[in-house]
Structure formats: structure tokens, C-alpha cells
Enzyme design. Structure first.
Site, PDB file in Angstrom:
ATOM      1  N   ASN B 392       0.829  -1.198   0.000  1.00 55.50           N
ATOM      2  CA  ASN B 392       0.000   0.000   0.000  1.00 55.50           C
ATOM      3  C   ASN B 392       0.871   1.257   0.000  1.00 55.50           C
ATOM      4  O   ASN B 392       1.013   1.927  -1.035  1.00 55.50           O
ATOM      5  CB  ASN B 392      -0.940  -0.038   1.210  1.00 55.50           C
ATOM      6  CG  ASN B 392      -1.974   1.055   1.171  1.00 55.50           C
ATOM      7  OD1 ASN B 392      -1.857   2.008   0.409  1.00 55.50           O
ATOM      8  ND2 ASN B 392      -3.008   0.926   1.984  1.00 55.50           N
ATOM      9  N   ASP B 393       1.466   1.553   1.133  1.00 49.46           N
ATOM     10  CA  ASP B 393       2.212   2.815   1.241  1.00 49.46           C
ATOM     11  C   ASP B 393       3.364   2.910   0.247  1.00 49.46           C
ATOM     12  O   ASP B 393       3.692   4.002  -0.226  1.00 49.46           O
ATOM     13  CB  ASP B 393       2.745   2.975   2.668  1.00 49.46           C
ATOM     14  CG  ASP B 393       1.602   3.050   3.682  1.00 49.46           C
ATOM     15  OD1 ASP B 393       0.529   3.550   3.310  1.00 49.46           O
ATOM     16  OD2 ASP B 393       1.797   2.615   4.817  1.00 49.46           O
TER      17      ASP B 393
END
Lengths: 96, 474
Positions: B392-393
Site C-alpha cells: 500500500n504505502d
């Protein structure tokens, strides 16, 4: 005093060596290196053994020493084995 | 005298092997041998010490008991732990090393401090202080990685600094008073307040930064070992502890650089996107998205079938779902279909730098297909399909463009440059950093909701039913 200054020299040179040895590490190896260094820090088994030796007949001290030996060995044995497990996987294709 | 000469020689060889071991561990080719070398070095050091001190029968009994228990537990833990839980286990081992140094210092203070000089007492102070922080900090780190502990809200306020400063002062007071009364209250004051300090310092730190903390605590355990070396007068212990302490510090710094975080902000800045840590995502995370496109595995399979170049971006979610093997199968199928497949590895993919490489290696993914971030980023514009699996990040484009984002400046995989992006995710919950991901709203992005393993197996059966992979085999 000379024993102390000798010990401090050892400390200083050991630190410099440590700084020097880990220069450029590929990110792939961060986890294994951390885990390997972690196993080495379990070398405190030496202190535990010395404590047990010094304890003589003092049961409480023997117990503390044995406990500390147990924890330190857990760190050493587990640390090296787990690092080896990780690195064994890299090896297979690293050599091809 | 000859025994001294012998044990001195053994010690020197042990230090040499340790040095070579640490050095070798920083290169892929030599790493495994280096690890074994370091293990031999420790064994040698123990042997040398046993020759030197010649324990009596009583001591042997306790040595045998302690070694059997610790060694066996170590073997079992090391062999049984899944690769996904590696960071937790390193933290656990590390905490136990710190505890060992702490126990030695406490033992000496309680029962053997009569003849202790100032040097020994100060060493006891340091060993107890650093050992206790290493122990409690590592256990907290492990518990947070396991998901047993969340980040309590109060730890995100400045109250925690007050608490931690109070604990540090208490430890310092104990440390100063200890030489006057090594067996009484001051010793326990140092033990208790530094243990609590370890908790207080580690608890506020978010999951994404945890590897840095573990690395730092690893460095501390080296310092604790060196201090224990001063306590019992072992130069070998001092030099080995100092090496690990310094090497751990450098490694911590290297990891911080890879994550674009400064050590100070990791330690004192609190969790990124404070408060969102560990909250079960769906509740807080889904707000803020307005233009989400979701699609079925069928559509994703069709895109894959037509692609010439596919890049997978594996993250920790992939490992949690135990989907490495399904992923490997999918990429084999695509390769048989003539698709060029590679894996983009962010430096901190997984939960620790290098963790993802270990996990994919376990699933037999060829080493050459794992491409590091700097190499693969320029390749994304000519990539047809990117599939993000549980990451995600590390694919958040805000890190490059939005200077108000907490991630701003962190090097990310530029998957937004690819023609088509599929994000496989259970829900729209936020990542470790607890912030929304602009990638999900881009026009070329589609979300495939579901468990990574289930989605990959779905893709596999879709592709097989399209006849993909069979063509080449016949």
C-alpha cells in the site's frame, strides 16, 4: 587502572571495527544481517558462564546465572539457526 | 601459563572469525558461510572460557541445565517459526539477549559486589539500564508486530515525553545511588524504571517503523553485552559487544535512509498518521475515497492475457495470505504464455528490509526476477499491467507529489506510470502509515477486492479456462 584503560581501548577498537565492517549492505541482506548480528550479541553467554563459575555454593546466584545462560543461549542458537534458514534460500539461486 | 596462552589464542581466533563473519554477512555470496563462521566463533569463545575457568561439578550441573533449556528452546523456535514472522522472532531473540545481560549484572550486584570497584559498579548500571530497555523494548516490538498490542492514544500525545523523561530521571537517580548501596533499592529502581522506559519508548512507534526500532534495540543488546563484559572482566565480550553495537547502529542508519525516515523522527515523532495504527481499517479508512473502480478477477485475467509485460508488487499482505506460492504459479503460467514477468521489490517491502526477498525465495521465485526499486522504476511506463498484492504505502504516488502527505519524500515504486494497475486488497483500509492512497483513485487503477490467495487462485482458474499456458505446452 591499566586494566580499565586496556578494556576501554578494546571497546574503542571494537566499535571502530563494527562501524567499518558494515559499510554497504544490499537491502536484501538487512534482515539476515540484523538477525546474525543479533545472534552474535548473545555472546553474553560468556558473562553468564563466568557468573555461574563465580557463584560457588550460592544457590540463588547459580540460579540467576543459569537463567541468564539459558536466555543468552536461546538468543545465540535460535539467532544463528534462523539466519541460516533465511540465507539458505538466497544461496540456491545466488550461485546459479 | 600455557593454559593462558591457549585461551588467549582461542579468544583471538574467535574475535577474528567474528569480524570476518560480520563482514561476510553484508554480501549475498558469502553471507551463509559468514553466519556459520560467526557461530563457530561463539562456540570457540565458549570453549576457551570453559578451559579457562574449569567449572566445578556444581557449576557444570547448572551450566548443563541452563544450556539445555535455552539451546533446545532456541532450536525449536528457530526451526518452527514461519518466515512471515521473522521480524517478531528477531525481536524475541534480541530481547532475551538483553535480559541475559541484565540478569548477569543484577546477579553480580546482589551477591558479588563486595569487592566491586567503581568501574564494576558503573558497568552494572549500564548493563542493567541498557539490558532492561533492550528486553522490554524488544518484547513490546514483538507484541506490536504480532498484533497483540495497539498504539494507545495517550502515547501519541506529548504526555509520553513527560512520562519517559520521568522514567529516565528515575533510572538515572537509581544509577547514581547504586554505588553506595548496590544490593538495595537503587538497583531495583534502575531495573524497574529502565524496563518501563523501554516500554514507553517503543509503544508509541508505528508498525512501519518497527524494523528500525528492532535494529536499534539489536545495537543496544550489543552495548548491554559489552557492559556485561566490563562487569565480569571479559575483553572478548567487550570487543564482540562493541562490534555488534556499532554495526547495529550503522544498519539502523542504512534502514532509515532506505525508508527516508530520520532516526530522531522514528524515535520521537510517534506513529505516522497518529492514532490510526492497528484500528481495523474498514471503519476509519474508507472515508476519503470517491472515485474507486473495482473489478472482478475475470476482467483482471483478461488484461493479463493480453499483456506483454507484467510486474507484480508484493507486500506484506501477500505473505499474510500465504499467497507466495499461488503467485509463483500464476507467473509461471504467464511466462508459458509468453508474458514477461518480474517482481518489483521496495526496499522495505514486507515488514523488514529484505523480508520480501526471503518470502519469495521460499516460494522458489527466481532471484533474477526480483527487481529493486531503482532499477524497475524507469521500466513502469512500458509495463502493461501492474498487480499490487497487499502493498500500500510503498506505491502511494503522494509520496512524490503531495508535500503535505506524511509519506512525502519516501521513495516509492512508481506504478502509476504503468498502463493498467490492479490493486488486490481485502478492503480500502489504510496501510501502515494510516493514510489514504491516491493510487486507488487513478483512472488506470482498478481494485480487486479479496484475499490475495483467493484472488490469485481465481486468476489462475480464469486464465486456465481461457486456455492460457496450454498453447505452449502442446
Amino acid at each position: 587502572m591499566s586494566a580499565l584503560s586496556q578494556a576501554l581501548w578494546v571497546l574503542l577498537l571494537g566499535s571502530l571495527l563494527g562501524l567499518e565492517l558494515v559499510g554497504k549492505v544490499p537491502p536484501t541482506l538487512h534482515t539476515p544481517l540484523m538477525s546474525g548480528a543479533n545472534a552474535i550479541s548473545g555472546i553474553t553467554v560468556l558473562a553468564s558462564l563466568t557468573l555461574i563459575q563465580k557463584a560457588g555454593d550460592n544457590q540463588a546466584l547459580l540460579l540467576i546465572g543459569a537463567l541468564s545462560l539459558g536466555f543468552a543461549l536461546f538468543n545465540v542458537v535460535g539467532g544463528f539457526l534462523v539466519t541460516d534458514r533465511m540465507l539458505a534460500m538466497f544461496r540456491r539461486k545466488g550461485d546459479n | 601459563m600455557s593454559t593462558n596462552l591457549l585461551t588467549d589464542a582461542i579468544d583471538l581466533v574467535a574475535v577474528l572469525l567474528l569480524g570476518l563473519g560480520i563482514k561476510g554477512l553484508s554480501k549475498v555470496r558469502s553471507a551463509r558461510g559468514a553466519n556459520q563462521l560467526a557461530a563457530v566463533a561463539i562456540a570457540l569463545a565458549v570453549l576457551g572460557l570453559l578451559i579457562e575457568i574449569r567449572p566445578g561439578p556444581m557449576a557444570w550441573l547448572w551450566i548443563a541445565a541452563g544450556s539445555a533449556a535455552g539451546g533446545l528452546a532456541g532450536v525449536i523456535t528457530a526451526l518452527r517459526v514461519p518466515m512471515t514472522a521473522m521480524p517478531e522472532v528477531v525481536a524475541l531473540f534480541n530481547g532475551c539477549g538483553g535480559l541475559a545481560s541484565l540478569l548477569v549484572a543484577v546477579g553480580v550486584a546482589l551477591f558479588d559486589s563486595d569487592g566491586a570497584d567503581m568501574v564494576a559498579l558503573v558497568s552494572i548500571d549500564i548493563s542493567v539500564f541498557v539490558g532492561a530497555i533492550t528486553f522490554s523494548g524488544s518484547i513490546v516490538a514483538m507484541a506490536k508486530l504480532q498484533g497483540w498490542l495497539n498504539t494507545p492514544a495517550w502515547t501519541q500525545s506529548s504526555l509520553r515525553h513527560v512520562v519517559n523523561i520521568f522514567l529516565a530521571v528515575a533510572a538515572l537517580v537509581g544509577a547514581v545511588l547504586l554505588p553506595g548501596d548496590p544490593t538495595g533499592l537503587p538497583l531495583w529502581l534502575v531495573v524497574i524504571s529502565s524496563s518501563l522506559l523501554g516500554v514507553g519508548v517503543t509503544l508509541p512507534i508505528g508498525g512501519a517503523d518497527m524494523p528500525v526500532v528492532i535494529s536499534l534495540l539489536n545495537s543496544y543488546s550489543g552495548v548491554a553485552a559489552a557492559a556485561a563484559g566490563f562487569v565480569v572482566g571479559s575483553q572478548l565480550l567487550i570487543v564482540a559487544g562493541a562490534m555488534v553495537g556499532a554495526a547495529g547502529l550503522i544498519l539502523t542508519q542504512v534502514m532509515c535512509t532506505a525508508m527516508n525516515r530520520s532516526l530522531l523522527s522514528v524515535l520521537f515523532g510517534g506513529a505516522l498518521g497518529s492514532g490510526n495504527q492497528g484500528s481495523s481499517g474498514a471503519a476509519g479508512g474508507e472515508q476519503g475515497y470517491s472515485r474507486i473502480t473495482s473489478c472482478s478477477p475475470e476482467e483482471c485475467a483478461m488484461a493479463l492475457e493480453q499483456a506483454e509485460r507484467v510486474v507484480f508488487v508484493p507486500g506484506y499482505g501477500l505473505a499474510v495470505a500465504q499467497a507466495q506460492h499461488a503467485l509463483r504459479e500464476l507467473s509461471k503460467l504467464l511466462e508459458n504464455h509468453g508474458v514477461e514477468v518480474s517482481y518489483a521489490i521496495h526496499p522495505v517491502a514486507g515488514r523488514m528490509p529484505g523480508h520480501m526477498n526471503v518470502l519469495l525465495a521460499e516460494a522458489d521465485v527466481p532471484y533474477e526476477q526480483l527487481i529493486e526499486m531503482d532499477v524497475i522504476n524507469p521500466e513502469f511506463p512500458r509495463t502493461d499491467v501492474v498487480i499490487v498484492l497487499g502493498a500500500n504505502d510503498v506505491v502511494n504516488p503522494d509520496a512524490k507529489t503531495d508535500s503535505s502527505s506524511p509519506l512525502y519524500g519516501m521513495p516509492v515504486l512508481e506504478v502509476d506510470q504503468a498502463r493498467q494497475v490492479f490493486v488486490v486488497k481485502r478492503s480500502l483500509s489504510a496501510g501502515y502509515a494510516g493514510i489514504p492512497n491516491a493510487l486507488f483513485e487513478l483512472p488506470q487503477t482498478a481494485m480487486v477486492f479479496g484475499d490475495a490467495k483467493a484472488v490469485l487462485n481465481g486468476l489462475l482458474s480464469e486464465l486456465r479456462s481461457m486456455g492460457v499456458g496450454k498453447v505452449k505446452q502442446l
